[in-house]
Design a protein around this motif. Sequence first.
Motif, mmCIF file in Angstrom:
data_model
loop_
_atom_site.group_PDB
_atom_site.id
_atom_site.type_symbol
_atom_site.label_atom_id
_atom_site.label_comp_id
_atom_site.label_asym_id
_atom_site.label_seq_id
_atom_site.Cartn_x
_atom_site.Cartn_y
_atom_site.Cartn_z
ATOM 1 N N LEU A 130 0.836 -1.192 0.000
ATOM 2 C CA LEU A 130 0.000 0.000 0.000
ATOM 3 C C LEU A 130 0.878 1.252 0.000
ATOM 4 O O LEU A 130 1.975 1.236 0.559
ATOM 5 C CB LEU A 130 -0.927 -0.002 1.224
ATOM 6 C CG LEU A 130 -1.937 -1.162 1.277
ATOM 7 C CD1 LEU A 130 -2.600 -1.236 2.640
ATOM 8 C CD2 LEU A 130 -2.984 -1.023 0.172
ATOM 9 N N ALA A 136 -5.003 7.700 4.372
ATOM 10 C CA ALA A 136 -5.959 6.647 4.019
ATOM 11 C C ALA A 136 -7.164 6.627 4.948
ATOM 12 O O ALA A 136 -7.025 6.566 6.171
ATOM 13 C CB ALA A 136 -5.277 5.289 4.043
ATOM 14 N N GLU A 167 -6.810 8.623 -0.024
ATOM 15 C CA GLU A 167 -7.418 7.456 -0.653
ATOM 16 C C GLU A 167 -8.487 6.867 0.253
ATOM 17 O O GLU A 167 -8.452 7.030 1.482
ATOM 18 C CB GLU A 167 -6.364 6.376 -0.939
ATOM 19 C CG GLU A 167 -5.460 6.665 -2.113
ATOM 20 C CD GLU A 167 -4.607 5.456 -2.491
ATOM 21 O OE1 GLU A 167 -3.879 5.560 -3.489
ATOM 22 O OE2 GLU A 167 -4.674 4.405 -1.787
ATOM 23 N N TRP A 169 -10.038 3.171 1.235
ATOM 24 C CA TRP A 169 -9.819 1.725 1.162
ATOM 25 C C TRP A 169 -11.092 1.022 1.627
ATOM 26 O O TRP A 169 -11.554 1.224 2.764
ATOM 27 C CB TRP A 169 -8.664 1.302 2.062
ATOM 28 C CG TRP A 169 -7.332 1.901 1.690
ATOM 29 C CD1 TRP A 169 -7.010 2.585 0.553
ATOM 30 C CD2 TRP A 169 -6.137 1.878 2.489
ATOM 31 N NE1 TRP A 169 -5.701 2.984 0.580
ATOM 32 C CE2 TRP A 169 -5.133 2.558 1.748
ATOM 33 C CE3 TRP A 169 -5.810 1.337 3.729
ATOM 34 C CZ2 TRP A 169 -3.835 2.721 2.234
ATOM 35 C CZ3 TRP A 169 -4.521 1.499 4.217
ATOM 36 C CH2 TRP A 169 -3.542 2.174 3.473
ATOM 37 N N LYS A 181 -18.746 -0.009 -7.578
ATOM 38 C CA LYS A 181 -17.727 0.232 -8.597
ATOM 39 C C LYS A 181 -18.255 1.158 -9.699
ATOM 40 O O LYS A 181 -17.513 2.000 -10.222
ATOM 41 C CB LYS A 181 -17.257 -1.094 -9.186
ATOM 42 C CG LYS A 181 -16.379 -1.897 -8.236
ATOM 43 C CD LYS A 181 -15.843 -3.161 -8.894
ATOM 44 C CE LYS A 181 -14.883 -3.897 -7.955
ATOM 45 N NZ LYS A 181 -14.339 -5.133 -8.562
ATOM 46 N N GLU A 190 -11.785 6.583 -9.564
ATOM 47 C CA GLU A 190 -11.270 5.215 -9.586
ATOM 48 C C GLU A 190 -9.820 5.132 -9.116
ATOM 49 O O GLU A 190 -9.426 4.142 -8.478
ATOM 50 C CB GLU A 190 -11.395 4.636 -10.999
ATOM 51 C CG GLU A 190 -12.840 4.348 -11.403
ATOM 52 C CD GLU A 190 -12.954 3.986 -12.869
ATOM 53 O OE1 GLU A 190 -13.304 2.824 -13.175
ATOM 54 O OE2 GLU A 190 -12.703 4.867 -13.711
ATOM 55 N N SER A 191 -9.015 6.152 -9.419
ATOM 56 C CA SER A 191 -7.601 6.119 -9.022
ATOM 57 C C SER A 191 -7.407 6.394 -7.535
ATOM 58 O O SER A 191 -6.307 6.231 -7.009
ATOM 59 C CB SER A 191 -6.814 7.154 -9.830
ATOM 60 O OG SER A 191 -7.259 8.469 -9.532
ATOM 61 N N ARG A 192 -8.484 6.766 -6.848
ATOM 62 C CA ARG A 192 -8.374 7.156 -5.438
ATOM 63 C C ARG A 192 -9.085 6.169 -4.491
ATOM 64 O O ARG A 192 -9.048 6.353 -3.278
ATOM 65 C CB ARG A 192 -8.989 8.557 -5.238
ATOM 66 C CG ARG A 192 -8.513 9.621 -6.228
ATOM 67 C CD ARG A 192 -7.253 10.278 -5.795
ATOM 68 N NE ARG A 192 -7.421 11.010 -4.565
ATOM 69 C CZ ARG A 192 -7.879 12.269 -4.481
ATOM 70 N NH1 ARG A 192 -8.208 12.925 -5.595
ATOM 71 N NH2 ARG A 192 -7.969 12.885 -3.330
ATOM 72 N N ARG A 194 -9.619 2.110 -3.430
ATOM 73 C CA ARG A 194 -9.096 0.752 -3.530
ATOM 74 C C ARG A 194 -10.116 -0.248 -2.983
ATOM 75 O O ARG A 194 -10.522 -0.161 -1.816
ATOM 76 C CB ARG A 194 -7.792 0.612 -2.736
ATOM 77 C CG ARG A 194 -6.636 1.410 -3.307
ATOM 78 C CD ARG A 194 -5.399 1.271 -2.424
ATOM 79 N NE ARG A 194 -4.316 2.102 -2.938
ATOM 80 C CZ ARG A 194 -3.364 1.683 -3.767
ATOM 81 N NH1 ARG A 194 -3.345 0.420 -4.162
ATOM 82 N NH2 ARG A 194 -2.433 2.515 -4.196
ATOM 83 N N LEU A 196 -10.272 -3.596 -1.651
ATOM 84 C CA LEU A 196 -9.292 -4.549 -1.147
ATOM 85 C C LEU A 196 -9.865 -5.949 -0.935
ATOM 86 O O LEU A 196 -9.127 -6.875 -0.599
ATOM 87 C CB LEU A 196 -8.684 -4.036 0.160
ATOM 88 C CG LEU A 196 -7.935 -2.702 0.041
ATOM 89 C CD1 LEU A 196 -7.356 -2.296 1.389
ATOM 90 C CD2 LEU A 196 -6.829 -2.780 -1.007
#
Length: 318
Positions: A130, A136, A167, A169, A181, A190-192, A194, A196
């Motif tokens: 990560l 986060a 970000e 998570w 999604k 989307e780039s920020r 995650r 998991l």
Amino acid sequence: PVHDLNMTLNGKFRTLRSFCALLRQNHPAVIHSHNFKPFDYSALTCLFGAANGHVHTRHGAFTRKHPHWHYRLLQPWTDAFVTVSTDGRQQVSDLSGLSPSQIQVIANGINVETFHPSLDKATLRKTLGLPSSITAIVTVARFSPEKDLSSLVRAFAILARQRSNVELWLIGYGPEQETLKTIVHDLQIESRVRFLGKRSDIAGILQAADVFALSSISEGLSMALIEAAASGLPIVATTVGGNAQIVNPPHGGCLVEPRNPDALAKALLAVLNDEPIRQAMGIAARQHATANFSLDRMLSSYINLYQQVLHRSAVCSL
């Protein structure tokens, strides 16, 4: 030992008969039932004389679709009703007609040695793969409607426009995953964010995060929230269920109304923008969790309750 009574194959009455036979054979001191179907069967076995002590727990899912009147009807064959929060106790009382004084509260507990703050967050993030240079926000939840993760994603989109190094998570899975999604894609974050997934290293990820967020519209007493507090994370959560017992504002975090992405974003930004407050909240959250939500404390409470039930059973049999 685990005994499968196979209710689906045998049906209700044969299952009840098998349960009574099993209890007469094994002579348990106390039956501990959880949620509706086990409650009915356990209370009826006491009615039929197959068992004496009966403790029933209910953690959440308080809806009027369930036959709460069963609680009142079968109360004479139930020694103790238990919920995990004061909010849950009131909801069970309102739905069933039982007096709040007939319902005890025993909070969930966790191993507070497993969930604890990290002394080296940067190394931990590197081990987990990560990024170490961002702040986060993390959540742990089933991706289902009652968790309202869409509000959390929308709140994050608001604060992401004001903070470039943050970000989100998301740990978990469930029926809402594809919907989430799609929302993330439509909001162009989307780039920020995650996803998991289902993890076996949740304790480590909590240690690697900076803030915990919970956007639920319904809760009993959230284990994920307790784990986050024990991990020393400042928390932003919704004012539902037993959340207020865990977050303990203003010291361990803050609470906002559910289904309100704007309020959630504002609270998260306030925590993110004040490093001293964030650190103080994390320390307070950890102290509160270890004092009130340890596994030892929960086990001790249940053992004491079982002993009370056994004592009453012994007195009644004299």
